[in-house]
Design a protein around this motif. Structure first.
Motif, PDB file in Angstrom:
ATOM      1  N   ASP D  15       0.820  -1.217   0.000  1.00  0.00           N
ATOM      2  CA  ASP D  15       0.000   0.000   0.000  1.00  0.00           C
ATOM      3  C   ASP D  15       0.859   1.276   0.000  1.00  0.00           C
ATOM      4  O   ASP D  15       0.322   2.373  -0.179  1.00  0.00           O
ATOM      5  CB  ASP D  15      -0.898   0.045   1.242  1.00  0.00           C
ATOM      6  N   CYS D  16       2.154   1.103   0.249  1.00  0.00           N
ATOM      7  CA  CYS D  16       3.031   2.266   0.407  1.00  0.00           C
ATOM      8  C   CYS D  16       3.846   2.469  -0.867  1.00  0.00           C
ATOM      9  O   CYS D  16       4.144   1.537  -1.594  1.00  0.00           O
ATOM     10  CB  CYS D  16       3.951   2.086   1.608  1.00  0.00           C
ATOM     11  N   ILE D  21       5.221   6.107   2.337  1.00  0.00           N
ATOM     12  CA  ILE D  21       3.922   6.295   2.987  1.00  0.00           C
ATOM     13  C   ILE D  21       2.810   5.746   2.102  1.00  0.00           C
ATOM     14  O   ILE D  21       3.009   5.454   0.920  1.00  0.00           O
ATOM     15  CB  ILE D  21       3.676   7.785   3.301  1.00  0.00           C
ATOM     16  N   VAL D  22       1.630   5.607   2.707  1.00  0.00           N
ATOM     17  CA  VAL D  22       0.470   5.096   1.974  1.00  0.00           C
ATOM     18  C   VAL D  22       0.215   5.963   0.733  1.00  0.00           C
ATOM     19  O   VAL D  22       0.154   7.192   0.833  1.00  0.00           O
ATOM     20  CB  VAL D  22      -0.781   5.137   2.872  1.00  0.00           C
ATOM     21  N   HIS D  23       0.054   5.324  -0.402  1.00  0.00           N
ATOM     22  CA  HIS D  23      -0.367   6.077  -1.586  1.00  0.00           C
ATOM     23  C   HIS D  23      -1.824   6.480  -1.388  1.00  0.00           C
ATOM     24  O   HIS D  23      -2.669   5.663  -1.050  1.00  0.00           O
ATOM     25  CB  HIS D  23      -0.224   5.222  -2.848  1.00  0.00           C
ATOM     26  N   PHE D  24      -2.108   7.776  -1.629  1.00  0.00           N
ATOM     27  CA  PHE D  24      -3.418   8.314  -1.278  1.00  0.00           C
ATOM     28  C   PHE D  24      -4.579   7.554  -1.921  1.00  0.00           C
ATOM     29  O   PHE D  24      -5.672   7.503  -1.358  1.00  0.00           O
ATOM     30  CB  PHE D  24      -3.494   9.798  -1.676  1.00  0.00           C
ATOM     31  N   ALA D  72       0.532   7.790   6.828  1.00  0.00           N
ATOM     32  CA  ALA D  72       0.555   6.512   7.552  1.00  0.00           C
ATOM     33  C   ALA D  72       1.468   5.578   6.780  1.00  0.00           C
ATOM     34  O   ALA D  72       1.763   5.814   5.604  1.00  0.00           O
ATOM     35  CB  ALA D  72      -0.843   5.927   7.653  1.00  0.00           C
ATOM     36  N   THR D  73       1.902   4.533   7.432  1.00  0.00           N
ATOM     37  CA  THR D  73       2.804   3.599   6.755  1.00  0.00           C
ATOM     38  C   THR D  73       2.497   2.172   7.174  1.00  0.00           C
ATOM     39  O   THR D  73       1.626   1.933   8.017  1.00  0.00           O
ATOM     40  CB  THR D  73       4.280   3.994   6.986  1.00  0.00           C
ATOM     41  N   TYR D  74       3.194   1.227   6.566  1.00  0.00           N
ATOM     42  CA  TYR D  74       2.823  -0.187   6.739  1.00  0.00           C
ATOM     43  C   TYR D  74       3.075  -0.690   8.151  1.00  0.00           C
ATOM     44  O   TYR D  74       3.993  -0.262   8.826  1.00  0.00           O
ATOM     45  CB  TYR D  74       3.515  -1.065   5.707  1.00  0.00           C
ATOM     46  N   GLY D  75       2.218  -1.611   8.558  1.00  0.00           N
ATOM     47  CA  GLY D  75       2.283  -2.157   9.905  1.00  0.00           C
ATOM     48  C   GLY D  75       1.402  -1.392  10.876  1.00  0.00           C
ATOM     49  O   GLY D  75       1.179  -1.855  11.999  1.00  0.00           O
TER      50      GLY D  75
END
Lengths: 139, 139, 139, 139
Positions: D15-16, D21-24, D72-75
């Protein structure tokens, strides 16, 4: 030599992960698209038309495999070459090679079937014999 | 018996394609996530921390394969069981089984390496020997 | 009239959902790609190069909006036209129109900033003033 | 106070994006999933069942908007709270807030309709009046 088709795709930012390179799962998506582009180039109707005319919803996968040779990143153009390696009674094997210029980035192999929906349950599908006319278009 | 971990995922509408079923490429994404969840459950730090501390950016794939046994669709819960089947010097083999209740939906196999970035080019990576401490956590 | 760029994309099977049409979330992905293609066409370097040279990692979004006028499906070609509608001190507004032939399929609006990473935490970012040289390239 | 529902999602590596970071675009996918989870929690049948029983294929979007407050980021676990803000004759407005603990990560707003397929063309859809019984379940 079987008929082949080349599908070009430019890698997007969103295709890349925090390691800065293409997330491997995208190669499976692109190989799938390249399979459909191969069929289109050969003259096989869209799955919308085939579902209406013969019930065939497409060529779902039984098995997929890919090897990742070199990383790629966004802004790069990949040429994905696709062909059918083997035709069986109810399944067939597609092969794909993604190249950036002369560099092999990834290679894939898909085992697919032509499928119809089970009567009464649209989420259940079953394989049917490969339509001879479409096979002839793709050889 | 090697250590294993189960990652639960509820299939979303967007995961399904015009055939009404999960697009196969999503299983590769979910197996990848299940691999990371496996490492987290075993105590391996996040790749953010490992990149800062040792340069290791994660475990990119060299090869991936999956077999699709039964279709799944949105609203269904999948339990993905993951474990390491084999440890080599520089690569290891992860296995995954996705089940809906007792029904096997898909099975996967990934060959992965621990990787660092090449100096001077953040999009080039190379494999390093498997860190013994992390292997011990995962066995 | 501001400078604009057209990015062509052929809709793939995997982009469509069980309603047989493009899942709306893909338009946001394609608009994002069209933004990057716009910058490339204008001569703005890749975010890899800008991160190395000035710390700028790209143009993350503060806000995104899209209207969906008509459905599209796989095998169709979309032409996405993109331009910058407004430049502010630290943010700018991109507009996108996706057309299939003369039919408007979707329209989008993005508020973006140029961003660098916060020192000490690579997952935190902050906006910086818009580089004048790049703005000049895009006007 | 309208009825609301919380959908929890753990951010995945895939997702990042290269900014770590999370791709919007993923927030739009997750808000869409949260919408369907909201309906499920309220007792609205699956779109498979509604298509069979009344022709309604789901609630496609007319418009979508989101603001991105913090990366936000993974995990990380996100809690997405969803509710219907307004009911019109043929459309309704859903709201979503994604939080990580007490931190607002993203907020979204969707304008949706209940839709059926046009006779004779499965890729064309049209809005129908909102079924009163389902609205009652969701209020």
């Amino acid at each position: 030599m079987p008929r082949s088709h080349i599908h070009r795709y430019r890698v997007a930012f969103v295709d890349c992960d925090p390691a800065q390179i293409v997330h491997f799962s995208n190669y499976f998506r692109w190989f799938d698209t390249a399979s459909r582009e191969f069929f289109t180039a050969c003259g096989v109707p869209s799955w919308r038309d085939t579902e209406r005319d013969s019930g065939i919803i497409g060529t779902p996968l039984v098995d997929a495999q890919a090897s990742f040779r070199n990383p790629a990143t966004y802004g790069e153009d990949l040429d994905i070459e696709s062909w059918v390696e083997a035709w069986n009674t109810k399944s067939f094997v597609m092969r794909h090679v993604a190249r950036r210029g002369d560099t092999v980035i990834a290679e894939g192999r898909e085992v697919r079937v032509f499928a119809v929906r089970e009567a009464g349950d649209p989420t259940r599908i079953r394989a049917v014999p490969i339509p001879a006319a479409w096979r002839a278009l793709c050889e």
